[in-house]
Design a protein around this motif. Sequence first.
Motif, mmCIF file in Angstrom:
data_model
loop_
_atom_site.group_PDB
_atom_site.id
_atom_site.type_symbol
_atom_site.label_atom_id
_atom_site.label_comp_id
_atom_site.label_asym_id
_atom_site.label_seq_id
_atom_site.Cartn_x
_atom_site.Cartn_y
_atom_site.Cartn_z
ATOM 1 N N THR A 116 0.857 -1.176 0.000
ATOM 2 C CA THR A 116 0.000 0.000 0.000
ATOM 3 C C THR A 116 0.901 1.236 0.000
ATOM 4 O O THR A 116 2.127 1.125 0.087
ATOM 5 C CB THR A 116 -0.859 0.049 1.274
ATOM 6 O OG1 THR A 116 0.010 0.127 2.422
ATOM 7 C CG2 THR A 116 -1.749 -1.177 1.387
ATOM 8 N N GLU A 117 0.299 2.411 -0.051
ATOM 9 C CA GLU A 117 1.099 3.610 0.179
ATOM 10 C C GLU A 117 1.573 3.587 1.625
ATOM 11 O O GLU A 117 1.019 2.874 2.470
ATOM 12 C CB GLU A 117 0.302 4.864 -0.124
ATOM 13 C CG GLU A 117 -0.925 5.093 0.717
ATOM 14 C CD GLU A 117 -1.620 6.392 0.318
ATOM 15 O OE1 GLU A 117 -1.487 7.363 1.092
ATOM 16 O OE2 GLU A 117 -2.266 6.425 -0.740
ATOM 17 N N TYR B 291 2.344 4.332 5.532
ATOM 18 C CA TYR B 291 1.580 4.906 6.645
ATOM 19 C C TYR B 291 2.499 5.499 7.707
ATOM 20 O O TYR B 291 2.025 5.960 8.738
ATOM 21 C CB TYR B 291 0.591 3.906 7.244
ATOM 22 C CG TYR B 291 1.135 2.552 7.625
ATOM 23 C CD1 TYR B 291 1.884 2.373 8.790
ATOM 24 C CD2 TYR B 291 0.869 1.437 6.836
ATOM 25 C CE1 TYR B 291 2.353 1.127 9.152
ATOM 26 C CE2 TYR B 291 1.339 0.189 7.180
ATOM 27 C CZ TYR B 291 2.083 0.035 8.347
ATOM 28 O OH TYR B 291 2.555 -1.212 8.701
ATOM 29 N N ASN C 44 -5.638 1.412 0.678
ATOM 30 C CA ASN C 44 -5.090 2.699 0.248
ATOM 31 C C ASN C 44 -6.090 3.825 0.491
ATOM 32 O O ASN C 44 -5.732 4.913 0.955
ATOM 33 C CB ASN C 44 -4.696 2.661 -1.222
ATOM 34 C CG ASN C 44 -3.260 2.214 -1.430
ATOM 35 O OD1 ASN C 44 -2.427 2.284 -0.533
ATOM 36 N ND2 ASN C 44 -2.950 1.747 -2.628
ATOM 37 N N THR C 45 -7.350 3.577 0.167
ATOM 38 C CA THR C 45 -8.387 4.587 0.388
ATOM 39 C C THR C 45 -8.500 4.923 1.870
ATOM 40 O O THR C 45 -8.630 6.099 2.255
ATOM 41 C CB THR C 45 -9.740 4.083 -0.141
ATOM 42 O OG1 THR C 45 -9.644 3.865 -1.553
ATOM 43 C CG2 THR C 45 -10.847 5.092 0.126
ATOM 44 N N GLY D 289 4.886 0.437 4.993
ATOM 45 C CA GLY D 289 3.596 0.202 4.362
ATOM 46 C C GLY D 289 3.082 -1.191 4.660
ATOM 47 O O GLY D 289 3.765 -2.012 5.273
ATOM 48 N N ILE E 86 -6.097 4.541 4.207
ATOM 49 C CA ILE E 86 -4.885 5.255 4.630
ATOM 50 C C ILE E 86 -4.954 6.718 4.198
ATOM 51 O O ILE E 86 -4.655 7.633 4.973
ATOM 52 C CB ILE E 86 -3.625 4.584 4.036
ATOM 53 C CG1 ILE E 86 -3.421 3.199 4.658
ATOM 54 C CG2 ILE E 86 -2.388 5.450 4.281
ATOM 55 C CD1 ILE E 86 -2.365 2.355 3.963
ATOM 56 N N GLU E 87 -5.380 6.943 2.967
ATOM 57 C CA GLU E 87 -5.494 8.315 2.466
ATOM 58 C C GLU E 87 -6.486 9.132 3.290
ATOM 59 O O GLU E 87 -6.267 10.321 3.563
ATOM 60 C CB GLU E 87 -5.918 8.284 0.992
ATOM 61 C CG GLU E 87 -4.812 7.791 0.061
ATOM 62 C CD GLU E 87 -5.334 7.385 -1.303
ATOM 63 O OE1 GLU E 87 -6.550 7.578 -1.564
ATOM 64 O OE2 GLU E 87 -4.535 6.865 -2.111
ATOM 65 N N LYS F 189 -5.850 -4.118 -1.765
ATOM 66 C CA LYS F 189 -4.892 -3.006 -1.709
ATOM 67 C C LYS F 189 -5.611 -1.675 -1.915
ATOM 68 O O LYS F 189 -5.348 -0.700 -1.191
ATOM 69 C CB LYS F 189 -3.824 -3.189 -2.781
ATOM 70 C CG LYS F 189 -2.861 -2.020 -2.898
ATOM 71 C CD LYS F 189 -1.897 -2.214 -4.071
ATOM 72 C CE LYS F 189 -1.048 -0.964 -4.302
ATOM 73 N NZ LYS F 189 -0.101 -1.132 -5.435
ATOM 74 N N ALA F 190 -6.518 -1.616 -2.880
ATOM 75 C CA ALA F 190 -7.240 -0.374 -3.155
ATOM 76 C C ALA F 190 -8.070 0.063 -1.948
ATOM 77 O O ALA F 190 -8.119 1.256 -1.608
ATOM 78 C CB ALA F 190 -8.137 -0.557 -4.375
#
Length: 239
Positions: free
Chosen positions: A102-103, A105, A212-213, A197, A215-216, A208-209
């Motif tokens: 993921t991106e 954190y 990611n959402t 990450g 985390i964002e 993963k998507a």
Amino acid sequence: MKKLLLAASALTLCASAALAQDVVRMGTEGAYPPYNYIDDNGQVAGFERELGDELCARAELTCEWVTNDWDSIIPNLLSGNYDTIMAGMNITEERAKTIDFTENYTPPAASKYLALDETTDLKGAMVAAQVNTLQSEYVASAGQTLMEFATLDDSVAAVRNGEADAVFADYDALKPFAEQGDLHWVGKDVQLGDGVGMGLRKSDTALKAKFNTAIESMKKDGTLNELIVKYFGDDAQTY
């Protein structure tokens, strides 16, 4: 042609396997405080436990925690023993050849040395590091003699009992040991990796998507920064 179609179908099933389950299994080491550790009740605790639970809530996923030794944490992800890795794992190009991330954190942070003597000369020193980490790779390439240990605790113990001259690890992980007063920072900070990450199988693109959402959203509303400061202190790097 039939074999090709079957293979394609199998890949599609693998890609959605984690989301098809009732529970997403979150793999961690449980031995790398403050990122993750086992509390007095025998439960996974720490920064990544609190963060992971919040990410699962935001992603509307039911999650459970699984512990695994660090040196086999990637192979057992690939074997399907759990669906994610949240274990203080830095994002690197080498690891990204095997798993996806993921991106981050946590922002990229410094790695540092701790020694019993603040005048310790690191040139040619015997340096302890946890096995299969960025820090152990760095020591091996920095003209120092590497001693690898299964856990960070074992690496620090090697310095305290005189086996090693210094220990090299993430600053955030070493900070609690430095605060005990018997060990001292030595040498220069070293910047390694692209931040910490969550690791996933490359086939789990939908999972993963979702993470990611989540985390964002925590970066955007400031709650991720609050967690970072809670566990790593006011001087920690934030977003």
